[in-house]
Write an enzyme that holds these catalytic residues in place. Structure first.
Site, PDB file in Angstrom:
ATOM      1  N   ALA A  61       0.818  -1.208   0.000  1.00 58.81           N
ATOM      2  CA  ALA A  61       0.000   0.000   0.000  1.00 58.81           C
ATOM      3  C   ALA A  61       0.856   1.264   0.000  1.00 58.81           C
ATOM      4  O   ALA A  61       0.604   2.188  -0.789  1.00 58.81           O
ATOM      5  CB  ALA A  61      -0.932  -0.002   1.224  1.00 58.81           C
ATOM      6  N   GLU A  62       1.873   1.318   0.845  1.00 56.70           N
ATOM      7  CA  GLU A  62       2.701   2.523   0.908  1.00 56.70           C
ATOM      8  C   GLU A  62       3.485   2.731  -0.386  1.00 56.70           C
ATOM      9  O   GLU A  62       3.632   3.859  -0.858  1.00 56.70           O
ATOM     10  CB  GLU A  62       3.652   2.494   2.104  1.00 56.70           C
ATOM     11  N   THR A  63       3.960   1.655  -0.974  1.00 54.50           N
ATOM     12  CA  THR A  63       4.694   1.778  -2.233  1.00 54.50           C
ATOM     13  C   THR A  63       3.797   2.333  -3.336  1.00 54.50           C
ATOM     14  O   THR A  63       4.175   3.274  -4.047  1.00 54.50           O
ATOM     15  CB  THR A  63       5.268   0.407  -2.656  1.00 54.50           C
TER      16      THR A  63
END
Length: 170
Positions: A61-63
């Site tokens: 998700a963060e990527t």
């Protein structure tokens, strides 16, 4: 003005072998200013009970959210994750988990993305929200922080003197 995904910077050579996404088998399937799509295999990213590790969902998700922000704010600014929240709805035990990041807000100083992760059957595994702050790029190309805690000072940084207070003038 948004940039093309091919214009996103790559990791400097000294960090190339240390990319977490590569170690997790992450693949970026598409990247536009409207949506960034990527996936990770469940195999190799499990917690001890055989399920996809929640932290692996967070990394995906963060990527994806960071790449989406980068497409909107680079080359003038660098998006840096400020807050990530993940709600895990169901477990994934095999196959791939695919995430799609879409912009919720893109402003001058911050951006927020919603990232939806689904399993191979299209069932929602996780919903995440990522907020990035848009920082000024380092003054020289390739001048990235080289050690943990080493970063260019930013306007508004707090002083780091004794007692964390500036000296009093008398």
């Amino acid at each position: 003005m948004p940039i093309d995904a091919s214009q996103l910077p790559q990791a400097p050579p000294e960090y190339a072998a240390e990319q977490l996404g590569d170690r997790m088998g992450m693949e970026i399937l598409s990247a536009t200013p409207d949506a960034v799509v990527g996936r990770i295999p469940v195999a190799g990213n499990r917690q001890p009970y055989g399920l996809l590790h929640g932290g692996a969902s967070g990394v995906l998700a963060e990527t994806l959210g960071s790449m989406l922000s980068a497409l909107h704010v680079m080359p003038g600014k660098l998006p840096v994750g400020l807050e990530l929240g993940c709600t895990h709805h169901r477990s994934a035990t095999s196959g791939y988990v695919t995430g799609t990041a879409r912009p919720v807000h893109v402003g001058r100083t911050t951006s927020t993305s919603e990232i939806v992760l689904v399993d191979d059957e299209g069932r929602r595994v996780c919903t995440a929200k990522l907020t990035c702050v848009h920082r000024d790029l380092p003054s020289q190309e390739g001048d990235l922080p080289s050690q943990e805690g080493d970063r260019p000072s930013q306007e508004g940084d707090r002083p780091s003197q004794e007692g964390d207070r500036p000296p009093q003038e008398g």
